[in-house]
Design an enzyme around this catalytic site. Structure first.
Site, mmCIF file in Angstrom:
data_model
loop_
_atom_site.group_PDB
_atom_site.id
_atom_site.type_symbol
_atom_site.label_atom_id
_atom_site.label_comp_id
_atom_site.label_asym_id
_atom_site.label_seq_id
_atom_site.Cartn_x
_atom_site.Cartn_y
_atom_site.Cartn_z
ATOM 1 C CE LYS A 17 -4.049 1.916 0.042
ATOM 2 N NZ LYS A 17 -4.266 2.489 -0.955
ATOM 3 C CG ASN A 61 -4.637 17.041 0.301
ATOM 4 O OD1 ASN A 61 -5.864 17.170 0.556
ATOM 5 N ND2 ASN A 61 -4.388 15.720 0.831
ATOM 6 C CE LYS A 75 4.661 7.353 -1.314
ATOM 7 N NZ LYS A 75 3.737 7.804 0.072
ATOM 8 C CE LYS A 92 2.620 6.885 6.532
ATOM 9 N NZ LYS A 92 2.780 7.193 5.824
#
Ligand code: NAD
Length: 430
Positions: free
Chosen positions: A70, A221, A106, A94
């Site tokens: 992920k 963001n 990533k 994480k």
């Protein structure tokens, strides 16, 4: 690898320091020392003028012991294999820290997206999926947005994946537009999660929001939603910066109109990429981006890119604490200096985990076909972030370590259990 200082080496050294203190099997250390797979591709893009450009892109799958990979996809001129590898490593930690059933991955493309037209950007985004189609999938590796990619880019990517498979596969990508199966609450999730961590820490320190001043580096963001929600919660946002400049006030900034102004003056309508700077706001003073990092504030929020604080500028930091929304914004050596000076660093793997947590909710919703409203998502996010933050702070108190060391310890112990469950050398010796 580029000539810039290796981000991954810095991350590895930091990890080695932590492994030296942890009682985990040496197999775990070996497995986490290097990425499982680094995929690299040349991504051809037909430009609007008919010429062909080829951009280097990467997908790094670091470890999948706890589940499919992920991690976001970053479009930036400085992206390289080293940076993507470091970012994928932090994703492993994480996801384990928040106890999500994911490993870490990533992606990145070395490109300045501000120099592309919207159509060129779409072609590049679709090209990324064509390049890495074989190695991603809802049970293999699930991309998401990162720096300079947003829900529009994710929409193109999920559509390209569907074109190739001839199926609707919403769980292949998270951070999509809600109309394509995106989750309510995803856009603000990283900022919201960061605020939950700050609030938990502030309560334990007896700090009241109205007495807490905050400077935010990186009004993108994640930085915007953090600033907005912190402002609404009563914290005093006194400074903001982006890649072009910085603003400061002695009172308090209202992030919403500043964000609106910044977006109204952008070149690509409907996109996040901004041509203007927050510095165009005239009712507050302008300062340099470096000066923002040296402001005497209660909390310095780092929400831009890695290595914002290094040995070069750590001596100028006057903030009482640092909140790392960006990945890797404080170098290992600078981290040590901050610890010696008693400046608390609330680490990236904890602080920015709200984004991947709601990405996990989006993945679950995509797989089940049941969609939740924003209140449900926010509540679920809180019920993950608050116990995780408390666990990190408790562990740091118990072991007399930094919060980063505590967070890494919790994450590594979880990953170790997954690795050991598959059979380690002790198992084979029995
Ligand atoms: P973004 O591109 O929307 O925002 C980044 C902002 O940083 C931009 O406003 C840019 O102008 C600014 N910036 C760049 N260089 C700067 C500098 N030298 N000084 C001041 N500002 C500078 O990206 P984002 O999605 O908000 O991500 C920011 C960071 O948060 C990244 O490190 C990313 O990996 C991390 N992160 C983001 C999410 C997410 O959900 N968006 C999740 C986890 C982690």
């Amino acid at each position: 690898m580029s000539q810039k200082k290796s981000l991954f080496s810095d991350a590895q050294s930091r990890m080695a320091d932590i492994f030296d203190r942890l009682d985990v099997h040496c197999d775990v250390r070996r497995q986490l020392e290097q990425p499982k797979c680094i995929h690299q591709a040349a991504i051809p893009v037909r430009m609007d003028d008919g010429s062909l450009r080829v951009f280097p892109g990467w997908r790094v799958q670091y470890d999948q012991s706890r589940g499919p990979g992920k991690g976001g996809v970053r479009f930036h001129p400085n992206v390289d294999a080293d940076e993507v590898t470091a970012l994928s490593f932090w994703m492993v930690l994480k996801c384990a820290l928040v106890n999500l059933p994911f490993g870490g991955a990533k992606g990145g493309v070395q490109v300045d997206p501000k120099l592309l037209s919207r159509m060129e950007l779409e072609r590049l985004s679709r090209g990324y999926i064509r390049a890495f189609y074989d190695v991603i999938g809802p049970d293999r590796d699930i991309p998401a947005p990162d720096v300079n990619t947003n829900e529009i880019v994710m929409g193109w990517m999920v559509d390209e994946y569907s074109e190739i498979t001839r199926e609707k596969v919403p769980a292949i990508i998270t951070g999509k537009p809600p109309e394509m199966g995106g989750s309510a609450g995803r856009t603000a999730a990283t900022g919201r999660g960061a605020l939950l961590v700050l609030e938990t820490w502030a309560r334990r320190k007896g700090k009241r929001p109205e007495d807490t001043t905050i400077a935010v580096q990186g009004f993108g963001n994640a930085g915007y939603y953090f600033a907005l929600l912190a402002h609404e919660a009563g914290y005093r946002i006194v400074a903001l910066s982006d890649s072009k400049g910085a603003i400061h006030t002695n009172k308090a900034l209202d992030p919403e109109p500043i964000w609106r102004h910044k977006n109204e003056t952008r070149e690509l309508k409907g996109m996040v990429y901004c041509e203007s700077s927050v510095c165009t706001e005239s009712d507050v003073g302008q300062i340099s981006q470096e000066a923002l990092l040296a402001l005497d504030v209660d909390v310095l929020v780092l929400a831009a890119l890695e290595n914002a604080i290094t040995t070069d500028n750590v001596g100028q930091v006057r903030a009482g604490a640092i909140l790392e929304i960006a990945n890797g914004p404080v170098s290992r050596e600078a981290d040590k200096t901050l610890a010696k000076r008693g400046i608390a660093v609330l680490p990236d793997v904890l602080v920015n985990a709200g984004g991947v947590t709601v990405s996990y909710f989006e993945w679950v919703q995509g797989r089940t076909g049941e969609y939740w409203d924003k209140a449900t998502v926010d509540e679920k996010l809180e019920s993950r972030m608050l116990p995780t933050a408390c666990a990190c702070f408790d562990r740091a108190d118990r072991d007399a370590t930094t919060v980063r060391e505590a967070a890494y310890a919790i994450a590594v112990e979880r990953i170790a259990k997954a690795i050991e469950s598959r059979g380690d050398s002790c198992y084979f010796k029995q």
